[in-house]
Design an enzyme around this catalytic site. Structure first.
Site, PDB file in Angstrom:
ATOM      1  N   ASP A 137      -1.405   6.801   6.823  1.00 37.12           N
ATOM      2  CA  ASP A 137      -2.507   5.978   6.331  1.00 37.12           C
ATOM      3  C   ASP A 137      -2.722   4.879   7.368  1.00 37.12           C
ATOM      4  O   ASP A 137      -1.898   3.973   7.499  1.00 37.12           O
ATOM      5  CB  ASP A 137      -2.138   5.388   4.960  1.00 37.12           C
TER       6      ASP A 137
ATOM      7  N   TRP B 222       0.807  -1.224   0.000  1.00 37.54           N
ATOM      8  CA  TRP B 222       0.000   0.000   0.000  1.00 37.54           C
ATOM      9  C   TRP B 222       0.837   1.270   0.000  1.00 37.54           C
ATOM     10  O   TRP B 222       0.520   2.232  -0.684  1.00 37.54           O
ATOM     11  CB  TRP B 222      -1.023  -0.008   1.145  1.00 37.54           C
TER      12      TRP B 222
ATOM     13  N   LYS C 249     -11.867  -1.703   6.436  1.00 36.90           N
ATOM     14  CA  LYS C 249     -11.061  -2.764   7.033  1.00 36.90           C
ATOM     15  C   LYS C 249     -11.504  -2.974   8.483  1.00 36.90           C
ATOM     16  O   LYS C 249     -11.723  -4.077   8.908  1.00 36.90           O
ATOM     17  CB  LYS C 249      -9.569  -2.412   6.999  1.00 36.90           C
TER      18      LYS C 249
HETATM   19  C1  LIG Z   1      -6.889  -1.427   1.557  1.00 30.70           C
HETATM   20  C2  LIG Z   1      -5.939  -0.296   1.758  1.00 30.70           C
HETATM   21  C3  LIG Z   1      -5.933   0.850   0.921  1.00 30.70           C
HETATM   22  C4  LIG Z   1      -6.854   0.994  -0.292  1.00 30.70           C
HETATM   23  O1  LIG Z   1      -7.984   1.666   0.081  1.00 30.70           O
HETATM   24  P1  LIG Z   1      -9.210   2.028  -0.904  1.00 30.70           P
HETATM   25  O2  LIG Z   1     -10.243   2.522   0.060  1.00 30.70           O
HETATM   26  O3  LIG Z   1      -9.591   0.779  -1.599  1.00 30.70           O
HETATM   27  O4  LIG Z   1      -8.748   3.103  -1.797  1.00 30.70           O
HETATM   28  C5  LIG Z   1      -5.057   1.857   1.222  1.00 30.70           C
HETATM   29  N1  LIG Z   1      -4.224   1.787   2.275  1.00 30.70           N
HETATM   30  C6  LIG Z   1      -4.194   0.710   3.095  1.00 30.70           C
HETATM   31  C7  LIG Z   1      -3.247   0.673   4.250  1.00 30.70           C
HETATM   32  C8  LIG Z   1      -5.056  -0.357   2.859  1.00 30.70           C
HETATM   33  O5  LIG Z   1      -5.026  -1.427   3.670  1.00 30.70           O
END
Ligand SMILES: *Cc1c(COP(=O)(O)O)cnc(C)c1O
Length: 366
Positions: free
Chosen positions: A175, A105, A199
């Protein structure tokens, strides 16, 4: 509870708490205080304004930040933040921002950021296949960078930082999509935190951004409204039609965290126990289950591992599926297995998986 829901180890969208699913089920027919389905309530209603206000308050309270932080509920997923962050906060002709490349990511972030301005990859885990995270000694961060960006939990590889990175004089941007509200974080030491819901805290469709107010002062004036944190903040996230349903579910999850779990420290203690149980199975398997991540960087959310060969991995998945477990197939980028044990996955479910894994290993090794 539908037993399959209880044993859902999906990497995302992830499992949600049973009590929340029951409230959602009721709300789809009728939100008690409104008498209408949540799917048909106007985003301009007083009820929805109250939902947003309570959710903002709950997130501030859970994170321990004050009104100097905006809590924004945006669309576009975490992916939109890959661009929105540098669009607002990366000066086009200043020093480059530091980005850590610690896995799948954080790698996805880089091209989007580069399009907006100068960035520097301050550390990359690519040479060892993203099996460990940098120690402070391995990190040479730039004290003049406009910000440091990193991913707190690499969902695909199962790597998680167990400390705060960087220095207080460089803005931290993180993030936290796959470990948001899974443990206490010193949120007031971050400039901006973003996390999509799907998540750990709700369904897909909404992304939470927590951003310190003063950072927005210098953002460019020519951003599209929708991509400008300031317009979103002024509109309390109701700039256009927001995902009412997803936001409502995230509200229910924050209530569950505060009232049923007892806050983030209590949540973290449960998450520790869950992860410890699975890593114990790996460590006591004499190499049958081989963990991907270096021990000190193991994720408490995503336990990624391999079996001795692909045939065994196929058999493991098939038998796990037959036994009621789902979501255990690793991300297509790395293969192998991954048990995602987000907040809503109970210790009991993890114990059942651990027992299954022990049994499976013994039958194969006989
Ligand atoms: C799943 C994930 C993403 C992607 O997110 P979207 O909402 O599908 O754009 C980005 N960063 C992390 C850490 C993730 O686990």
């Amino acid at each position: 509870m539908n037993p399959r829901n209880a044993m859902n180890f999906s990497g995302g969208p992830g499992a949600l708490p049973e009590s929340v699913l029951r409230e959602v089920q009721q709300a789809i027919m009728e939100v008690p205080e409104v008498g209408l389905s949540v799917l048909g309530i106007s985003h301009r209603s007083d009820w929805f304004a109250g939902v947003v206000e309570e959710l903002e308050t709950n997130i501030r309270r859970l994170l321990g930040v004050g009104n100097d932080y905006h809590v924004l509920l945006l669309q576009g997923g975490a992916t939109q933040q890959f661009s929105m962050v540098p669009m607002s906060l990366l000066p086009p002709d200043g020093a480059p921002a530091d980005y850590l490349h610690t896995g799948y990511w954080s790698g996805k972030v880089l091209p989007s950021a580069r399009r907006e301005g100068p960035i520097r990859v301050a550390w990359s885990g690519e040479p060892d296949g993203f099996r460990h995270l940098p120690s402070d000694e391995e990190l040479a961060l730039n004290a003049d960078a406009p910000y440091l960006h990193y991913v707190s939990n690499e969902t695909v590889e199962g790597l998680q930082f167990h400390r705060l990175l960087g220095h207080d004089h460089v803005l931290r941007i993180c993030d936290m999509s796959s470990d948001f509200l899974s443990r206490p974080v010193e949120a007031q030491r971050f400039g901006l935190i973003y996390a999509h819901a799907q998540k750990n805290v709700g369904p897909a469709g909404v992304t939470v951004v927590v951003v310190r107010d003063d950072l927005l002062e210098d953002a460019p004036q020519d951003l599209p409204d929708f991509l400008d944190y300031r317009s979103q903040a002024r509109a309390h996230s109701i700039l256009n039609t927001p995902p009412v349903f997803a936001i409502y579910v995230v509200l229910l999850v924050t209530r569950w965290l505060m009232q049923e779990v007892g806050g983030l420290a209590a949540m973290a203690a449960i998450n520790q126990q869950k992860a410890a149980r699975l890593y114990e199975v790996l460590d006591e398997s004499h190499g049958f289950y081989c963990g991907r991540a270096a021990k000190q960087d193991r994720s408490l959310m995503n336990v990624a591992f391999n079996l001795p060969d692909q045939a065994l991995e196929q058999r493991f998945l098939a038998e796990a599926q037959a036994a009621g477990f789902s979501g255990l197939k690793g991300h297509r980028a790395v293969g192998g297995m991954r048990a995602s044990i987000y907040n809503a996955v109970t210790l009991e479910a993890v114990e059942q998986l651990a027992d299954f894994m022990d049994r499976f290993r013994r039958t194969q090794q006989r």
